[in-house]
Design an enzyme around this catalytic site. Structure first.
Site, mmCIF file in Angstrom:
data_model
loop_
_atom_site.group_PDB
_atom_site.id
_atom_site.type_symbol
_atom_site.label_atom_id
_atom_site.label_comp_id
_atom_site.label_asym_id
_atom_site.label_seq_id
_atom_site.Cartn_x
_atom_site.Cartn_y
_atom_site.Cartn_z
ATOM 1 N N LYS A 2 1.095 -1.258 0.411
ATOM 2 C CA LYS A 2 0.156 0.420 -0.068
ATOM 3 C C LYS A 2 0.532 1.376 0.381
ATOM 4 O O LYS A 2 1.848 1.058 0.892
ATOM 5 C CB LYS A 2 -0.909 0.209 0.922
ATOM 6 C CG LYS A 2 -1.770 0.677 1.187
ATOM 7 C CD LYS A 2 -3.170 0.618 2.595
ATOM 8 C CE LYS A 2 -4.201 1.405 3.096
ATOM 9 N NZ LYS A 2 -4.640 1.575 4.271
ATOM 10 N N SER B 244 -9.432 2.491 3.236
ATOM 11 C CA SER B 244 -8.195 2.835 2.752
ATOM 12 C C SER B 244 -7.433 1.839 1.675
ATOM 13 O O SER B 244 -6.775 2.337 0.832
ATOM 14 C CB SER B 244 -7.805 3.470 2.794
ATOM 15 O OG SER B 244 -6.585 3.542 4.495
ATOM 16 N N SER C 15 -10.457 -0.372 7.111
ATOM 17 C CA SER C 15 -8.941 -0.180 6.126
ATOM 18 C C SER C 15 -9.292 -1.843 5.636
ATOM 19 O O SER C 15 -8.070 -1.084 4.105
ATOM 20 C CB SER C 15 -8.358 1.205 6.204
ATOM 21 O OG SER C 15 -8.719 1.906 5.374
#
Length: 474
Positions: free
Chosen positions: A84, A159, A183
């Site tokens: 990420k 996210s 997330s």
């Protein structure tokens, strides 16, 4: 389709590692297959937003040479993983989705990345996230919008939205993610994959590019994994948590317990007072309860700690931290897709003074004790991941009151994060063309108990509906 007859990008992490270590396939073959898949699919969904092919292929060649020389390759030998945007990868920008940080180049790998590399994993790309990793939707001014492969009208989650889409579409069997309000688990839910939020502190989280961590991040945020298979999530957890000396909050905690595989009493929670749970999700929970019961687990309806109270405490702590550290950067970015939800969350929280912040921390402690009391009777909890089916794009762009309602809908995600607990999303099927699934929660550092129960659900439901990664993405 058996691994031996399918393209390597379709193989599980466990199958890839085993075949590499036996000398049946080369790491370079795996990397080439993954990049072929990325080239075919990623332009349609925009999940992977940075790639260093030269580094990945060089790492694969080095692993192949080591294996041929008889050296150990590690438990993730040759397995492609994505990272990420909010975690350090040496030589790359830890932008966290904001142009303001596009030149924030990491000098070293974050320890979670270093652990993956030491285990033989090959980093094949970076996955998209919203600015500051602070939405249940994934888009940003740097890289644009990530699309859900099941429907472009619904969120890919956030996210860790890019991570969820990458796994769901076959662009790697394992993706790294982070979770402070769902997330990892929410992108897993809306993309139909496995999502494990580890216990806070289980996996090292410190990043050299962002050394200042306020209390909310320290106490609630967790690293974790998104995968197509529970077995792959298990393998990833074991390697990601292997060491963490640079992180003062990392806990070198025991992973395996003698009773991890033992059926236990399960709290079955399908009601969230004052909010309600969508009938489709309630049915998924009912089916999961029956599956676990057939496997020897003892299922009882139970009442959870107050999820909505958990959201209130979460807001008081996290949004106060945000006022000190993030709001100025959000406003400087000037992106309405982020400023609207962030300022609406701030309005929901209200102004919290020092005394109120201290009281909120004390209230968090009380909430943790309530979860501990529940776990004394029920060592495993079966509950919704979210109270609603996957959200439409724009669901967080409304009024303050609509944001309050949205956070209530997501309260099962937030309540778990508030207390630093491990949570596992397990996909259980499809409804109306969209994924559905359930969340399993256990006491701190009992991830293996979650994964064992998840394997039972996975076996009953067949895991990921693989049409979305075996066929072209619409």
């Amino acid at each position: 389709m058996s691994p031996a007859r399918s393209p390597l990008w379709q193989w599980s992490a466990t199958d890839i590692s085993a075949a590499v270590q036996r000398g049946e396939i080369r790491c370079t073959e795996v990397v080439d297959s993954i990049y072929d898949r990325i080239d075919a699919v990623n332009p349609q969904v925009n999940a992977i937003v940075h790639i260093d092919r030269e580094r990945a292929r060089s790492d694969a060649q080095a692993l192949d040479a080591a294996r041929q020389a008889g050296q150990p390759c590690g438990p993730l030998a040759g397995v492609p993983v994505s990272i990420k945007l909010n975690v350090d990868v040496a030589g790359e920008a830890t932008s966290n989705g904001t142009p303001l940080w596009s030149d924030r180049i990491a000098q070293t790998d974050g320890e979670v990345v270093a652990n993956l590399r030491r285990a033989g994993a090959i980093v094949i790309g970076r996955t998209n996230a919203p600015p500051h990793s602070f939405r249940w939707f994934t888009e940003n001014p740097l890289h644009g919008r990530t699309l859900n492969p099941w429907s472009a009208d619904i969120t890919p989650g956030g996210s860790s939205g890019g991570a969820g889409v990458a796994v769901a579409t076959g662009m790697g069997p394992i993706a790294h993610g982070t979770d402070i309000a769902g997330s990892i688990r929410y992108p897993a839910y809306v993309n139909g994959v496995v999502g494990l939020r580890a216990t806070t502190g289980r996996i090292p989280a410190f990043q050299g590019t962002a050394p200042k961590r306020f209390f909310g991040l320290q106490s609630m945020s967790a690293q974790g994994v998104l995968a197509r298979r529970i077995a792959d999530a298990r393998l990833a957890l074991q390697t990601m948590a292997a060491s963490g000396a640079s992180d003062p909050l990392w806990v070198d905690a025991r992973r395996d317990y003698e009773d991890d595989d033992t059926p236990v009493s399960v709290a079955w929670i399908d009601e969230v007072p004052g909010i309600g749970v969508d009938p489709t999700i309630r049915q998924a929970l009912r089916d999961a309860a029956q599956t676990l019961e057939a496997a020897g687990y003892r299922i009882e309806r139970a009442t959870a700690p107050d999820f909505q109270r958990g959201v209130e405490i979460w807001r008081a702590i996290v949004m106060t931290d945000c006022r000190l550290g993030m709001v100025a950067a959000v406003d400087a970015l000037g992106d309405p897709s982020l400023t609207t939800p962030v300022h609406n969350m701030l309005a929901c929280a209200g102004e919290v003074d020092l005394a109120g912040y201290i009281v909120a921390i004390a209230a968090r402690d009380e909430m943790q004790r309530q979860w501990q009391a529940l776990f004394q009777r029920y060592p495993l909890v079966l509950m919704p991941t979210s109270c609603r089916l996957p959200l439409q794009w724009g669901a967080d762009q409304g009024t303050v009151e609509q944001m309050r309602e949205l956070m209530a809908v997501q309260s099962p995600l937030m309540a778990v994060a508030l207390c630093g607990l491990p949570g596992l999303h397990v996909p259980t099927g499809m409804a109306g063309g969209l994924p559905v699934g359930v969340q399993l929660v256990a006491p701190a550092f009992r991830e293996m108990r979650l994964l064992r129960a998840g394997e039972i659900l996975e076996a009953a439901n067949g895991g990921l509906n693989e049409s979305r990664w075996m066929d072209d993405v619409p």
